[in-house]
Design an enzyme around this catalytic site. Structure first.
Site, PDB file in Angstrom:
ATOM      1  N   SER A  51      -7.987   1.588   5.497  1.00  0.00           N
ATOM      2  CA  SER A  51      -6.617   2.018   5.806  1.00  0.00           C
ATOM      3  C   SER A  51      -6.409   2.094   7.311  1.00  0.00           C
ATOM      4  CB  SER A  51      -6.329   3.383   5.174  1.00  0.00           C
ATOM      5  OG  SER A  51      -6.587   3.336   3.798  1.00  0.00           O
ATOM      6  N   HIS A  85       1.632   2.318   3.911  1.00  0.00           N
ATOM      7  CA  HIS A  85       0.692   3.413   4.188  1.00  0.00           C
ATOM      8  C   HIS A  85       0.962   3.915   5.606  1.00  0.00           C
ATOM      9  CE1 HIS A  85      -3.161   5.418   4.903  1.00  0.00           C
ATOM     10  NE2 HIS A  85      -3.479   5.276   3.637  1.00  0.00           N
ATOM     11  N   LYS A  97       1.443   9.333  -5.278  1.00  0.00           N
ATOM     12  CA  LYS A  97       0.052   9.007  -4.949  1.00  0.00           C
ATOM     13  C   LYS A  97      -0.879  10.203  -5.128  1.00  0.00           C
ATOM     14  CE  LYS A  97      -2.693   7.664  -0.853  1.00  0.00           C
ATOM     15  NZ  LYS A  97      -2.648   6.977   0.442  1.00  0.00           N
ATOM     16  N   ARG A 117      -7.863  -1.079  -5.866  1.00  0.00           N
ATOM     17  CA  ARG A 117      -8.193  -2.456  -5.457  1.00  0.00           C
ATOM     18  C   ARG A 117      -9.387  -2.993  -6.240  1.00  0.00           C
ATOM     19  NH1 ARG A 117      -5.319  -2.740  -0.353  1.00  0.00           N
ATOM     20  NH2 ARG A 117      -3.966  -0.945  -0.668  1.00  0.00           N
ATOM     21  N   CYS A 120      -6.150   4.256  -3.078  1.00  0.00           N
ATOM     22  CA  CYS A 120      -6.406   2.879  -2.621  1.00  0.00           C
ATOM     23  C   CYS A 120      -7.661   2.216  -3.167  1.00  0.00           C
ATOM     24  CB  CYS A 120      -6.513   2.858  -1.103  1.00  0.00           C
ATOM     25  SG  CYS A 120      -4.975   3.201  -0.279  1.00  0.00           S
ATOM     26  N   HIS A 136     -10.459  -2.417   2.065  1.00  0.00           N
ATOM     27  CA  HIS A 136     -10.752  -1.071   1.519  1.00  0.00           C
ATOM     28  C   HIS A 136     -11.678  -1.082   0.308  1.00  0.00           C
ATOM     29  CE1 HIS A 136      -9.111   3.310   1.653  1.00  0.00           C
ATOM     30  NE2 HIS A 136     -10.377   3.180   1.994  1.00  0.00           N
ATOM     31  N   LYS A 191      -5.412  -5.671   4.169  1.00  0.00           N
ATOM     32  CA  LYS A 191      -6.306  -4.508   4.089  1.00  0.00           C
ATOM     33  C   LYS A 191      -7.267  -4.635   2.905  1.00  0.00           C
ATOM     34  CE  LYS A 191      -6.001   0.190   2.369  1.00  0.00           C
ATOM     35  NZ  LYS A 191      -5.253   1.435   2.254  1.00  0.00           N
ATOM     36  N   ASP A 242      -0.547  -0.591  -4.703  1.00  0.00           N
ATOM     37  CA  ASP A 242      -1.849  -0.058  -5.125  1.00  0.00           C
ATOM     38  C   ASP A 242      -1.768   1.322  -5.756  1.00  0.00           C
ATOM     39  OD1 ASP A 242      -1.290   1.342  -2.748  1.00  0.00           O
ATOM     40  OD2 ASP A 242      -3.395   1.424  -2.170  1.00  0.00           O
ATOM     41  N   ASN A 243      -0.698   2.059  -5.458  1.00  0.00           N
ATOM     42  CA  ASN A 243      -0.482   3.398  -6.040  1.00  0.00           C
ATOM     43  C   ASN A 243       0.921   3.845  -5.640  1.00  0.00           C
ATOM     44  OD1 ASN A 243      -2.791   3.976  -3.579  1.00  0.00           O
ATOM     45  ND2 ASN A 243      -0.790   4.913  -3.331  1.00  0.00           N
ATOM     46  N   ASP A 278       0.842  -1.198   0.000  1.00  0.00           N
ATOM     47  CA  ASP A 278       0.000   0.000   0.000  1.00  0.00           C
ATOM     48  C   ASP A 278       0.879   1.250   0.000  1.00  0.00           C
ATOM     49  OD1 ASP A 278      -1.927   1.913   0.311  1.00  0.00           O
ATOM     50  OD2 ASP A 278      -2.918   0.959   2.021  1.00  0.00           O
ATOM     51  N   ASP A 279       0.846   2.004  -1.081  1.00  0.00           N
ATOM     52  CA  ASP A 279       1.612   3.248  -1.213  1.00  0.00           C
ATOM     53  C   ASP A 279       3.126   3.023  -1.348  1.00  0.00           C
ATOM     54  OD1 ASP A 279      -0.906   4.271  -0.738  1.00  0.00           O
ATOM     55  OD2 ASP A 279      -0.386   5.405   1.067  1.00  0.00           O
TER      56      ASP A 279
HETATM   57 MG    MG Z   1      -2.688   3.162  -1.262  1.00  0.00          MG
END
Ligand code: MG
Length: 462
Positions: free
Chosen positions: A154, A228, A301, A73, A69, A128, A126, A280-281, A29-30
């Protein structure tokens, strides 16, 4: 019921005998394009991901289908741009802890496709894609996953300011302030979750799932909570990385990847398992030292510059994906949906637009994939489009969030192969290229149907 269970066991045994592969998706994540050793980070140590890349294929032009996010997903699990499922919004960027909306039941996830093929399915980490305490229809177990362990959203979305924000004298974050809810299935098992132990606990659950299901096909979707922010690492990793707490967290994720690959090797199923690692980004730049790096790519992001959506992508399947290969072709997370379905012998839904392509020619055959374009949405707005080496920006907005969107007429044009950092606008020299991209965009827009937005609905305040 018993008959159905027996039939599905029989199907599972038949599939395994036919060599039906397991599928594992590990999703950070991130995590930015420049945050791993094998993507050139000078100080973050990622020996397990570096080994995964050395034994498999590393993509240099791999994209997430969104820059935040929730839509990212939705795209990964459905193979569709989030504009098609209503899982994006230009102002409400992601689902929040009071959201009642989520992934619509009519969407078909990769887990649903694979479960129908007799796969055991799990979501560990996670989610989300909807908060199930607000609406039970949002639970992963309503979307094809038989097992779930992790957070609904998150790790920063449920703060309880009644607690001190920092723990101890080391200026460390206090998990009690962040108050994240940890679930096993529908059961809330810990709140505030001890976030220092999340990566470790997810990893233990993933290893257990692999061990229990090693003699039947399985799909493990493993979306990590980190890096994240707020950042937490277990005591074995805390303070260990020269890159500070961000490095500690990424190094622990790397450890986790090594644990998963070892579990596959130890179970003797590594040669029958496709593992995909991605993010995810891009990096959350406004977090300063607590955010990652997009390397040579512009921004991060929240933006549709390359740093917001181009992410690490590593594929691993010993004996099938050639070792040590670098793939410079464009590919994206939505392709994992279509490719996963293909290798499992499932048919992708025929009654809707699917944007992911079958990339087995890239992965296994040294071949090519005919990709007309890649579209960069920010929320519901199409900001940019890539056709071949060219990327046109119709609208841009900085990841630092200081300025509103800027419209470009004519669009800005970058040659991503010659100028991956998007520094030199060459629109004036390539009117023909712009016309071609505009035609591709018009065709895409004509195929996008309006759908109800899923990010607007929230709990009523009583
Ligand atoms: Mg993210």
């Amino acid at each position: 019921m018993i008959r159905i269970a027996l039939l599905s066991l029989l199907l599972a045994a038949t599939l395994r005998a036919g060599g039906t592969p397991n599928i594992v998706i590990i999703y950070a994540d991130d995590l930015g394009y420049g945050d791993l050793g094998c993507y050139g980070h000078p100080t973050i140590r990622t020996p397990n991901l570096d080994r995964m890349a050395a034994e498999g294929m590393r993509f240099t032009q791999f994209y997430s289908a969104a820059e935040v996010c929730t839509p990212s997903r939705a795209a990964l699990l459905t193979g569709r741009y989030p504009i098609r499922s209503g899982m994006c919004h230009s102002k409400i960027r992601v689902l929040r802890n009071n959201s009642t909306g989520g992934l619509p039941a009519a969407e078909i996830t990769l887990a649903e496709l694979l479960k129908e093929r007799g796969y055991a399915t799990a979501c560990i980490g996670k989610w989300h894609l909807g908060v199930w305490s607000n609406n039970p229809a949002n639970h992963p177990m309503k979307h094809g996953f038989e097992f779930q362990f992790g957070l609904p959203h998150s790790n920063d979305m449920n703060p309880n300011p009644g607690n001190p924000k920092l723990a101890g004298s080391l200026a460390e974050q206090n998990p009690a302030w962040w108050n994240a809810p940890l679930y096993r299935g529908m059961e809330l098992i810990e709140q505030p979750a001890d976030q220092t132990m999340l990566t470790r606990r997810y990893t233990e659950e993933a290893k257990k799932f692999i061990e229990v299901n090693k003699s039947r096909p399985f799909f493990l979707y493993f979306p990590h909570t980190f890096p994240h922010t707020p950042l937490f690492a277990s005591k074995d990793f805390r303070g260990a990385s020269p890159r500070g707490i961000y490095g500690d967290v990424v190094e622990e994720l790397d450890w986790s990847v090594g644990q998963v690959l070892d579990a596959l090797r130890n179970a003797g199923i590594d040669k029958n398992t496709l593992v995909f690692f991605s993010s995810d980004n891009g990096p959350w730049l406004i977090m300063n030292q607590q955010g990652g790096s997009a390397g040579l790519l512009r921004e991060g992001k929240g933006s549709t510059w390359e740093g917001g959506m181009r992410v690490p992508g590593i594929a691993w399947w010993p004996g099938k994906v050639p070792a040590g290969k670098v793939c410079r072709d464009v590919a994206c997370t939505m392709d994992i949906f279509t490719t996963g379905a293909k290798i499992a012998g499932a048919v992708v839904p025929q009654d809707r637009a699917i944007d992911g392509l079958d990339i087995t020619p890239l992965l296994f055959e040294g071949g090519k994939v005919a990709r007309e374009a890649f579209f960069y949405y920010r929320g519901t707005e199409l900001f940019a489009a890539r056709v071949g080496r060219w990327k046109a920006h119709f609208i841009t907005q900085s990841a630092y969030g200081k300025d509103g969107p800027a419209k470009h007429e004519p669009p800005e044009l970058y040659d991503l192969e010659n100028d991956p950092s998007e520094r030199f606008d060459v629109a004036a020299d390539h009117a023909e290229v712009l016309r071609q991209i505009e035609a591709v965009v018009a065709k895409h827009r004509a195929g996008v149907q309006p759908v109800p937005n899923q990010l607007e609905a929230v709990m009523e305040v009583k």
